[in-house]
Design an enzyme around this catalytic site. Structure first.
Site, PDB file in Angstrom:
ATOM      1  N   GLY A  40       0.814  -1.212   0.000  1.00 28.58           N
ATOM      2  CA  GLY A  40       0.000   0.000   0.000  1.00 28.58           C
ATOM      3  C   GLY A  40       0.843   1.256   0.000  1.00 28.58           C
ATOM      4  N   SER A  43      -0.030   5.492  -1.439  1.00 31.19           N
ATOM      5  CA  SER A  43      -0.763   6.622  -0.873  1.00 31.19           C
ATOM      6  C   SER A  43      -0.707   6.587   0.648  1.00 31.19           C
ATOM      7  CB  SER A  43      -2.239   6.594  -1.323  1.00 31.19           C
ATOM      8  OG  SER A  43      -2.881   5.421  -0.841  1.00 31.19           O
ATOM      9  N   GLY A  44      -1.095   7.692   1.263  1.00 27.27           N
ATOM     10  CA  GLY A  44      -1.240   7.758   2.715  1.00 27.27           C
ATOM     11  C   GLY A  44       0.019   7.448   3.493  1.00 27.27           C
ATOM     12  N   ILE A  45      -0.158   6.723   4.594  1.00 33.24           N
ATOM     13  CA  ILE A  45       0.962   6.358   5.454  1.00 33.24           C
ATOM     14  C   ILE A  45       2.001   5.567   4.672  1.00 33.24           C
ATOM     15  CG2 ILE A  45       1.640   4.993   7.473  1.00 33.24           C
ATOM     16  CD1 ILE A  45      -1.075   5.616   8.687  1.00 33.24           C
ATOM     17  N   GLY A  46       1.519   4.692   3.778  1.00 35.70           N
ATOM     18  CA  GLY A  46       2.434   3.865   2.996  1.00 35.70           C
ATOM     19  C   GLY A  46       3.342   4.689   2.106  1.00 35.70           C
ATOM     20  N   ASN A 119       1.387  -2.609   5.486  1.00 34.35           N
ATOM     21  CA  ASN A 119       0.654  -1.358   5.688  1.00 34.35           C
ATOM     22  C   ASN A 119      -0.708  -1.314   5.019  1.00 34.35           C
ATOM     23  OD1 ASN A 119       0.372   1.802   5.817  1.00 34.35           O
ATOM     24  ND2 ASN A 119       0.374   1.289   3.629  1.00 34.35           N
ATOM     25  N   THR A 140      -8.263  -9.008   3.147  1.00 41.08           N
ATOM     26  CA  THR A 140      -7.257  -8.024   2.744  1.00 41.08           C
ATOM     27  C   THR A 140      -6.327  -7.629   3.884  1.00 41.08           C
ATOM     28  OG1 THR A 140      -8.810  -7.117   1.120  1.00 41.08           O
ATOM     29  CG2 THR A 140      -6.911  -5.745   1.713  1.00 41.08           C
ATOM     30  N   TYR A 196     -23.589  -8.548  10.098  1.00 44.44           N
ATOM     31  CA  TYR A 196     -22.318  -7.948   9.664  1.00 44.44           C
ATOM     32  C   TYR A 196     -22.285  -6.462  10.004  1.00 44.44           C
ATOM     33  CZ  TYR A 196     -18.668  -6.131   6.573  1.00 44.44           C
ATOM     34  OH  TYR A 196     -17.568  -5.490   6.061  1.00 44.44           O
TER      35      TYR A 196
END
Length: 250
Positions: A40, A43-46, A119, A140, A196
């Protein structure tokens, strides 16, 4: 790290806190002899993790499902860091076949593996099944990374043995692991759409990440012949840069 320190960014014993940036934490580190996979990482933290590892001269492998976004991230890093070493490989963590293909492609690069940062993830999805027939968030966030780690573990052990450099595996989890189903993980009803909850399903996947870290830590401790590998877990919150961490030396 307590909630107060987390929210205020007050530094802990390490001298860093939730307000510390990745650049601050890695200041002075030369990672030129290290190879890292960041799932990942587009984008983002990755992406920030990949960028700062590249800044510290590590060879970074961005593993991502969206190759267009991954290549854009790679170019963004090159724009900021002309000497960066970054490769991009396709990885869809909700597909066992994609994970196997990723590992085959990575092994074909014939490079060491010092750091694995698990991540990538999905959050608060409506109920759906992966191509392997498993609830999407669990597939995932947990099973995909579990399978990836298992397939790469021998590579990491071999790297540690041949280089003498201790390996690192990091699982990203979340404070949401406290907010799951009544009895924790619904092992017997992972795919049950009745009752769920997108938020509780996310929480159970994050709880599984932590249990995975704890069990792998235990197994590697008990394996005297294993090369040293450090298994950690980091808990990102929804708010940007609000991160606390806990790690176990093995």
């Amino acid at each position: 790290m307590g909630i107060f320190s987390l929210m205020t960014g007050r530094a802990g014993p390490s001298g860093f806190g939730s307000a510390s940036t990745a650049e601050q934490v890695t200041q002075g580190i030369d990672a030129a002899n290290l190879t890292a996979i960041v799932t990942g990482g587009a984008s983002g933290i990755g992406l920030e993790t990949a960028r700062v590892l590249a800044l510290r001269k590590a060879h970074v492998i961005i593993a991502a499902r969206n190759m267009e976004a991954a290549n854009a991230a790679k170019q963004q890093i090159f724009k900021d860091i002309e000497t960066a070493r970054v490769d991009v490989l396709k990885l869809d963590l909700c597909s066992m076949n994609s994970i196997k293909a990723f590992v085959a492609h990575f092994n074909a690069l014939d490079v060491p593996l010092n750091i694995l940062i698990n991540n990538a993830g999905v959050m608060f999805c409506p109920f759906q099944l992966s191509e392997d027939g498993i609830e999407m968030q669990f597939a995932t966030n947990y099973l995909g990374h579990f399978h990836l780690t298992n397939l790469l573990l021998e590579k990491m052990k071999n790297t540690a043995r041949t280089t003498g450099i201790e390996g690192r595996i990091v699982n990203l989890s979340s404070i949401a692991h406290h907010h799951t189903y009544e009895h924790g993980i619904r092992f017997d009803n992972i795919n049950d759409s009745v009752g769920y909850s997108d938020k509780k399903a996310y929480g159970q996947s994050k709880l599984a990440n932590i249990l995975h870290a704890n069990e792998l830590s235990r197994q590697l401790k008990d394996c005297c012949s294993c090369s040293p590998i450090y298994y950690g877990r980091t808990y990102p919150r929804v708010q940007p840069r609000l991160v606390t961490s806990h790690s176990t030396q093995i």
